[in-house]
Design a protein around this motif. Structure first.
Motif, short mmCIF file in Angstrom:
data_model
loop_
_atom_site.label_atom_id
_atom_site.label_comp_id
_atom_site.label_asym_id
_atom_site.label_seq_id
_atom_site.Cartn_x
_atom_site.Cartn_y
_atom_site.Cartn_z
N ASN A 49 -1.13 -13.82 16.46
CA ASN A 49 0.31 -13.74 16.25
C ASN A 49 0.69 -13.84 14.77
O ASN A 49 1.76 -13.38 14.38
N ALA A 50 -0.17 -14.44 13.98
CA ALA A 50 0.07 -14.55 12.53
C ALA A 50 -0.30 -13.23 11.85
O ALA A 50 -0.96 -12.37 12.45
N PRO A 51 0.13 -13.03 10.60
CA PRO A 51 -0.31 -11.84 9.85
C PRO A 51 -1.84 -11.82 9.72
O PRO A 51 -2.49 -12.86 9.82
N ARG A 52 -2.38 -10.65 9.48
CA ARG A 52 -3.83 -10.55 9.32
C ARG A 52 -4.29 -11.32 8.08
O ARG A 52 -3.52 -11.51 7.13
N ILE A 53 -5.54 -11.74 8.10
CA ILE A 53 -6.08 -12.58 7.04
C ILE A 53 -6.40 -11.72 5.81
O ILE A 53 -7.07 -10.69 5.93
N LEU A 78 -16.30 -23.95 4.91
CA LEU A 78 -14.92 -24.00 4.47
C LEU A 78 -14.05 -24.02 5.73
O LEU A 78 -14.45 -23.49 6.77
N LEU A 79 -12.87 -24.61 5.64
CA LEU A 79 -11.94 -24.64 6.76
C LEU A 79 -10.78 -23.71 6.46
O LEU A 79 -10.28 -23.65 5.33
N LEU A 80 -10.37 -22.98 7.49
CA LEU A 80 -9.29 -22.01 7.38
C LEU A 80 -7.97 -22.68 7.75
O LEU A 80 -7.88 -23.36 8.78
N THR A 81 -6.95 -22.52 6.90
CA THR A 81 -5.65 -23.13 7.16
C THR A 81 -4.59 -22.03 7.27
O THR A 81 -4.76 -20.92 6.75
N TYR A 82 -3.49 -22.37 7.95
CA TYR A 82 -2.38 -21.44 8.04
C TYR A 82 -1.09 -22.20 8.34
O TYR A 82 -1.06 -23.08 9.19
N THR A 83 -0.03 -21.85 7.62
CA THR A 83 1.33 -22.27 7.94
C THR A 83 2.24 -21.08 7.72
O THR A 83 1.94 -20.19 6.91
N ALA A 84 3.35 -21.05 8.42
CA ALA A 84 4.29 -19.94 8.26
C ALA A 84 4.84 -19.89 6.85
O ALA A 84 5.14 -18.81 6.32
N GLU A 85 4.96 -21.06 6.21
CA GLU A 85 5.51 -21.11 4.86
C GLU A 85 4.49 -20.66 3.81
O GLU A 85 4.81 -19.90 2.88
N ASP A 86 3.24 -21.11 3.93
CA ASP A 86 2.23 -20.86 2.90
C ASP A 86 1.27 -19.74 3.24
O ASP A 86 0.49 -19.29 2.38
N GLY A 87 1.24 -19.30 4.49
CA GLY A 87 0.29 -18.28 4.89
C GLY A 87 -1.12 -18.83 5.03
O GLY A 87 -1.32 -20.03 5.27
N TRP A 88 -2.11 -17.95 4.88
CA TRP A 88 -3.51 -18.33 5.05
C TRP A 88 -4.03 -19.02 3.80
O TRP A 88 -3.63 -18.69 2.68
#
Length: 221
Positions: A49-53, A78-88
């Motif tokens: 549902n999020a934009p592509r990485i 490494l750990l992958l993070t995502y928020t609507a404000e900051d993106g990937w």
């Protein structure tokens, strides 16, 4: 016994699976249901549902994994993070790697949505250890051979409740790669091996710097 549901015919979900509840003027019963003949057939799926990485993140992660291998001859994560404000984004946890495993902790309590770890010089298929690690780690996971060329030396999949959904590169990445930045020194400082690090020769140091800082412009094609 307390009646679990006032409806005379209904399906219920318990801790150990699905049950069928039936009630009439003679009896009430709850039985395990292996199939639901009155329900439509469903298939498992995973939808992003999020934009592509951005592919730049994978390039930068690969540089870090390659640098760790040249320095320690081990895996890394490494750990992958995502928020609507900051993106990937990428988060490097403090970790103690070995040849076939990485112990790490989310010491900054980041909200992570996946992982990227290395299989140096090996197949990028998930190992038995990866299967166990992802049992309770829902998210998007990448396995990269940092000694290979992207995207060939990589597999990507999502895991939800133990079910795995493979991705093709064009299904998960944004279409236009950008130039990756160099690996920050503070990332490498978080990797501490149990054994005494092997001193590098001058030639090995030069090779490390070349692999760490030289960007392969083929990714921009």
């Amino acid at each position: 016994m307390t009646t679990p549901n006032p409806q005379p015919y209904s399906y219920l979900t318990g801790r150990d699976g699905h049950y069928l509840f039936k009630k009439n003027e003679v009896f009430s019963a709850l039985v395990r249901a292996s199939q639901h003949p009155d329900h439509p057939e469903l298939e498992e799926f995973f939808q992003l549902n999020a934009p592509r990485i951005p592919f730049v993140l994978i390039e930068q992660a690969t540089r870090f994994l390659r640098a760790v291998y040249h320095r320690h001859k081990t895996e890394a994560i490494l750990l992958l993070t995502y928020t609507a404000e900051d993106g990937w984004g990428l988060y490097i946890p403090r970790q103690t790697p070995s040849t076939l495993h990485v112990d790490y902790e989310n010491d900054e309590r980041r909200r992570v949505v996946g992982s990227i770890h290395s299989h140096p010089g090996m197949s990028t298929s998930p190992s038995c250890t990866d299967d166990e690690d992802e049992t309770e780690f829902d998210g998007i996971h990448f396995i990269i051979n940092p000694l290979d060329v992207l995207p060939h030396g990589m597999t990507a999949h999502a895991t939800v409740n133990g079910s795995r959904f493979p991705f093709k590169p064009d299904e998960i990445f944004s279409s236009v790669p950008q130039a990756a930045e160099d690996v920050p020194a503070e990332w490498l400082a978080k990797v501490v091996t149990r054994a005494t690090p092997t001193l590098l020769t001058k030639k090995e140091e030069e090779s490390l710097q070349e692999n760490l800082f030289e960007f392969d412009e083929r990714f921009l094609a």
